[in-house]
Design an enzyme around this catalytic site. Structure first.
Site, mmCIF file in Angstrom:
data_model
loop_
_atom_site.group_PDB
_atom_site.id
_atom_site.type_symbol
_atom_site.label_atom_id
_atom_site.label_comp_id
_atom_site.label_asym_id
_atom_site.label_seq_id
_atom_site.Cartn_x
_atom_site.Cartn_y
_atom_site.Cartn_z
ATOM 1 N N THR A 78 0.867 -1.156 0.144
ATOM 2 C CA THR A 78 0.121 0.075 0.056
ATOM 3 C C THR A 78 0.940 1.142 -0.160
ATOM 4 O OG1 THR A 78 -1.843 0.762 0.897
ATOM 5 C CG2 THR A 78 -0.279 0.282 2.385
ATOM 6 N N TRP A 79 0.297 2.401 -0.020
ATOM 7 C CA TRP A 79 0.804 3.806 0.054
ATOM 8 C C TRP A 79 0.676 4.473 1.043
ATOM 9 C CZ3 TRP A 79 -1.206 8.633 0.010
ATOM 10 C CH2 TRP A 79 -0.370 9.708 -0.478
ATOM 11 N N HIS A 80 1.356 5.191 1.759
ATOM 12 C CA HIS A 80 0.997 6.236 3.043
ATOM 13 C C HIS A 80 1.574 7.405 2.475
ATOM 14 C CE1 HIS A 80 -0.382 3.091 5.343
ATOM 15 N NE2 HIS A 80 1.027 2.432 5.456
ATOM 16 N N ALA A 184 -7.551 1.312 4.204
ATOM 17 C CA ALA A 184 -6.818 0.098 4.267
ATOM 18 C C ALA A 184 -6.475 -0.258 5.444
ATOM 19 C CB ALA A 184 -5.484 0.146 3.196
ATOM 20 N N GLY A 186 -4.059 -3.305 7.891
ATOM 21 C CA GLY A 186 -3.281 -4.523 8.106
ATOM 22 C C GLY A 186 -2.793 -4.574 9.507
ATOM 23 N N PHE A 198 -4.721 1.100 10.549
ATOM 24 C CA PHE A 198 -5.507 1.482 9.330
ATOM 25 C C PHE A 198 -5.012 2.755 8.765
ATOM 26 C CE2 PHE A 198 -6.938 3.764 13.073
ATOM 27 C CZ PHE A 198 -7.195 5.211 12.727
ATOM 28 N N ALA A 199 -5.296 2.957 7.452
ATOM 29 C CA ALA A 199 -4.916 4.012 6.808
ATOM 30 C C ALA A 199 -5.957 4.751 6.088
ATOM 31 C CB ALA A 199 -3.649 3.789 5.990
ATOM 32 N N CYS A 215 -2.950 -3.487 -2.384
ATOM 33 C CA CYS A 215 -3.372 -4.738 -1.555
ATOM 34 C C CYS A 215 -3.723 -5.645 -2.458
ATOM 35 C CB CYS A 215 -4.656 -4.009 -0.833
ATOM 36 S SG CYS A 215 -4.600 -2.801 0.188
#
Length: 265
Positions: A78-80, A184, A186, A198-199, A215
């Site tokens: 994923t990306w943050h 998202a 994880g 979470f994000a 994902c």
């Protein structure tokens, strides 16, 4: 039922580098395991970074060699980055740990947050996180002039949206009226204590997801609160709402160990 405290680590110009936040998670995790502190939720924003969970396949990573941080959580890549509210609830659970129940509680809290801002969300069976559900397949617009029967994603398990034009990009899932992930998730549980979390996409540049297979899901996309509402929204507006719902869901939950079925002798 247990106390839940919140720690705001940094936002905006004080966004927290991923490695720094990961180190802090581990420090807080150790303190929680030793009962030195109550259950704690770290809240923050990250500078742009891609992170890959343990199940990430090489084919899901950026094609241009953009660096990726491999982490010990579940899930995939994923990306943050800016405009995304990240939360790491570090909570002690009874054993045997019910990981799915913890994940469902996080989803419940984020569904409530989205609802308070007027965005209707839910779950997609078999896919973690919180989703804005798309239209039925027969009501979605054709892709790139193709009828639904010719949609390459239906027949090619290795279809790669990164190579097939913007009409397939994860960030354009809303235009295609497909399911799109708004939050998202994880997690990892070690010694009965949770990590990661979470994000929630508040107002990020979702095109950052177009470099990866978010994902590991090739037939859906991503969205944000701001996009769904059609107006600007800030982390500062969402933060207190998220804290309130997390406290209500996580802080008041009657935690129970996972039910273990024993075979009859």
């Amino acid at each position: 039922m247990s106390e839940l405290r919140f720690v705001r680590l940094g936002f905006g110009t004080e966004a927290v580098e991923y490695q720094e936040a990961w180190d802090e998670q581990r420090r807080v995790h150790t303190a929680r395991f030793q009962d030195e502190i109550p259950d704690t939720c770290l809240l923050l924003e990250h500078p742009p970074v891609y992170t890959a969970g343990r199940r990430t396949a090489d084919s899901e990573r950026p094609l241009d060699g953009t660096p990726v941080v491999d982490v010990d959580r579940g899930g995939k890549i994923t990306w943050h980055g800016p405009g995304q509210l990240v939360g790491y609830p570090i909570q002690k659970l009874p054993r045997p740990v019910d990981v799915v129940a913890h994940l469902r509680r996080l989803e419940d809290a984020m569904i409530r947050v989205c609802a308070e801002f007027g965005v209707d969300t839910g779950r997609v069976e078999g896919r973690a996180g919180v989703w804005v559900l798309g239209d039925p397949v027969e009501r979605r617009p054709a892709l790139g002039g193709l009828s639904l029967d010719l949609d390459p994603r239906l027949a090619d398990d290795e279809f790669d949206p990164r190579l097939n034009g913007p009409e397939y990009a994860p960030s354009n899932a809303g235009q295609r009226r497909e399911d799109r992930k708004i939050c998202a998730m994880g997690i990892r549980v070690a010694k009965g204590v949770t990590m990661h979390g979470f994000a929630l996409n508040v107002n990020p540049d979702t095109s950052s997801f177009d470099k990866i297979i978010p994902c590991g899901i090739r037939d859906a996309g991503v969205t944000s609160l701001a996009h769904e509402l059609g107006r600007d929204l800030t982390i500062a507006e969402v933060l207190p709402v998220a804290e309130r719902h997390l406290a209500d869901v996580l802080g008041t939950a009657e935690l129970a160990p996972r039910a273990v079925e024993r075979a009859a002798v």
